[in-house]
Scaffold this motif. Structure first.
Motif, short mmCIF file in Angstrom:
data_model
loop_
_atom_site.label_atom_id
_atom_site.label_comp_id
_atom_site.label_asym_id
_atom_site.label_seq_id
_atom_site.Cartn_x
_atom_site.Cartn_y
_atom_site.Cartn_z
N LEU A 52 0.83 -1.19 0.00
CA LEU A 52 0.00 0.00 0.00
C LEU A 52 0.87 1.24 0.00
CD1 LEU A 52 -2.65 -1.14 2.61
CD2 LEU A 52 -3.01 -0.85 0.16
N GLU A 53 0.33 2.31 -0.56
CA GLU A 53 1.09 3.55 -0.62
C GLU A 53 1.47 4.01 0.78
OE1 GLU A 53 -0.75 6.52 -2.95
OE2 GLU A 53 -0.97 5.24 -4.70
N ASP A 54 2.69 4.49 0.89
CA ASP A 54 3.23 4.85 2.20
C ASP A 54 2.44 6.01 2.81
OD1 ASP A 54 4.95 4.76 4.34
OD2 ASP A 54 6.37 6.16 3.45
N ASN A 55 2.16 5.88 4.08
CA ASN A 55 1.57 6.99 4.83
C ASN A 55 2.02 6.88 6.28
OD1 ASN A 55 -0.40 5.36 6.41
ND2 ASN A 55 -1.30 4.99 4.38
N ALA A 56 1.62 7.84 7.08
CA ALA A 56 2.14 7.93 8.44
C ALA A 56 1.81 6.70 9.28
CB ALA A 56 1.60 9.19 9.12
N ASN A 57 0.69 6.04 8.99
CA ASN A 57 0.27 4.92 9.82
C ASN A 57 0.58 3.56 9.22
OD1 ASN A 57 -0.95 6.70 11.71
ND2 ASN A 57 -2.71 6.91 10.33
N ALA A 58 1.24 3.53 8.05
CA ALA A 58 1.43 2.28 7.32
C ALA A 58 2.17 1.23 8.15
CB ALA A 58 2.17 2.55 6.01
N ARG A 59 3.16 1.67 8.93
CA ARG A 59 3.97 0.70 9.66
C ARG A 59 3.21 0.01 10.78
NH1 ARG A 59 8.87 5.02 10.27
NH2 ARG A 59 9.35 5.23 8.05
N ASN A 60 2.12 0.61 11.23
CA ASN A 60 1.36 0.03 12.34
C ASN A 60 0.14 -0.75 11.87
OD1 ASN A 60 3.10 1.28 14.22
ND2 ASN A 60 1.96 3.20 14.02
N VAL A 74 -1.28 -7.74 2.24
CA VAL A 74 -1.85 -7.31 3.51
C VAL A 74 -0.68 -6.98 4.44
CG1 VAL A 74 -3.33 -7.90 5.45
CG2 VAL A 74 -3.87 -8.78 3.15
N PRO A 75 -0.59 -5.77 4.95
CA PRO A 75 0.57 -5.36 5.75
C PRO A 75 0.85 -6.29 6.93
CG PRO A 75 -0.80 -3.46 5.24
CD PRO A 75 -1.57 -4.67 4.81
N ARG A 76 2.12 -6.56 7.15
CA ARG A 76 2.62 -7.32 8.29
C ARG A 76 2.05 -8.74 8.32
NH1 ARG A 76 2.17 -3.58 13.56
NH2 ARG A 76 3.70 -5.11 14.30
N THR A 77 1.66 -9.27 7.16
CA THR A 77 1.19 -10.64 7.06
C THR A 77 1.74 -11.23 5.77
OG1 THR A 77 -0.83 -10.38 5.72
CG2 THR A 77 -1.00 -9.85 8.07
N SER A 121 -7.82 -8.71 6.56
CA SER A 121 -6.71 -9.01 7.47
C SER A 121 -6.08 -10.35 7.06
CB SER A 121 -7.21 -9.04 8.92
OG SER A 121 -8.27 -9.96 9.06
N LYS A 122 -5.29 -10.91 7.91
CA LYS A 122 -4.54 -12.12 7.55
C LYS A 122 -5.46 -13.27 7.17
CE LYS A 122 -1.23 -15.48 9.42
NZ LYS A 122 -0.32 -15.46 8.26
N LYS A 123 -6.55 -13.48 7.92
CA LYS A 123 -7.36 -14.67 7.75
C LYS A 123 -8.80 -14.41 7.33
CE LYS A 123 -4.73 -17.51 11.03
NZ LYS A 123 -4.81 -18.38 12.23
N GLN A 124 -9.24 -13.15 7.26
CA GLN A 124 -10.65 -12.91 6.96
C GLN A 124 -10.87 -11.55 6.34
OE1 GLN A 124 -11.93 -13.36 11.08
NE2 GLN A 124 -12.54 -11.19 11.15
N MET A 125 -12.06 -11.42 5.73
CA MET A 125 -12.50 -10.16 5.14
C MET A 125 -13.81 -9.77 5.82
SD MET A 125 -13.60 -9.36 1.19
CE MET A 125 -11.90 -9.44 0.63
#
Length: 305
Positions: free
Chosen positions: A28-36, A156-159, A271-275
């Motif tokens: 996803l495009e980088d933004n202030a909250n992307a890392r969290n 999906v971030p961090r997954t 998320s990792k396992k569901q929509m």
């Protein structure tokens, strides 16, 4: 039928090689909250296209845009899917058409909606110049409409989970329709272009190993509302969705949320396992929420050539 811009019902031509988006999965495009973040969140809305005369919007569109801004701010949104009938009643004339400003840019003004809008065309857009809507992508930072149909791939971030969205043009596939005569699509204007798109959809579905696989267009497959099911999609698209275990099909065209309501949209979180999908009225009421699981596919199987 309700007034235009009562958005969204949800259910589930050049060659495609010119598509702008890579087939590989992108972050996803980088933004202030992307890392969290550990999920992808987006809004889906259809049939929001205002009026062709002043004030160029409707009260329903205005209320929907206001609630979309609130939900995007509170629940989060990385992008918006705009599912056709972007400009009533006959689309736009050119890339310089003032409707881009009057019905879109000046209406969806919340900071939280200053995110990518991935667009497909509806039957009213095809009554005008769809190529101009595609070209407008070069004039707007958030309007993303690279071609009549295209593919989006996200991690999906961090997954280790992935999301694919096939944005398709159901008017090219099935033909145009006249809402005022309740006319059903009577077949594509160009059978060669329709079959080319269908082959592209089939190939992308066959090859997809995404954990979540969405197909998004304008006409519904199934619908309990005025237009009813789209026979062309039941015959040509639905078997592919079932065969390849698509997670859901997203659409517009019927001006409701498959409920007795005026105006609304959907919020989707992957998320990792569901929509998780939440249907939200323009006045802020949550109508319905459902959870769809990750696709159960054999990732060790060899994809079709």
């Amino acid at each position: 039928m309700a007034l235009p811009t009562s958005p969204l019902s949800i259910l589930l031509i050049a060659l495609p090689v010119i598509l702008c988006y890579p087939s590989s999965f992108m972050d996803l495009e980088d933004n202030a909250n992307a890392r969290n973040k550990s999920s992808i969140r987006f809004l889906a809305v259809g049939d929001w296209g205002g009026l062709p005369y002043p004030p160029y919007i409707t009260p329903i569109e205005k209320a929907t845009s206001r609630e979309m801004g609130k939900v995007a701010d509170q629940m989060g949104a990385d992008f918006v899917l705009a599912l056709g009938d972007n400009f009533y009643y006959k689309g736009v004339d050119s890339v310089n058409d003032p409707r881009f400003q009057d019905t879109f840019e000046h209406v969806f003004t919340a900071d939280s909606l200053n995110i990518p809008w991935y667009v497909v065309a509806g039957n009213h857009d095809h009554a005008g110049n769809v190529k101009a809507q595609i070209e407008y992508s070069r004039h707007s930072e958030r309007w993303r409409f690279p071609y009549y149909y295209y593919e989006l791939n996200f991690r999906v971030p961090r997954t280790d989970s992935t999301l694919t969205i096939l944005m398709v043009d159901t008017v090219l596939l099935c033909g145009n329709s006249d809402d005022y005569e309740d006319q059903k699509p009577r077949g594509p204007l160009n059978a060669v272009d329709a079959n080319r798109q269908l082959r592209w959809i089939q190939q992308r579905l066959e090859k997809s190993k995404a954990d979540f696989l969405l197909v998004a267009g304008h006409y519904p497959v199934w619908s309990v509302s005025e237009h009813g099911p789209t026979e062309c999609l039941l015959k040509r698209l639905r078997p592919l969705l079932v065969k390849h275990k698509a997670t859901a099909y997203l659409c517009g065209h019927d001006h409701n949320l498959q409920e007795s309501t005026m105006g609304g949209f959907a919020h989707v979180e992957v998320s990792k396992k569901q929509m998780d999908i939440t249907f939200i009225q323009a006045r802020g009421t949550s109508l319905y929420r459902t959870t769809l699981p990750r696709r159960d596919i054999d990732t060790s199987a060899t994809p079709a050539p």
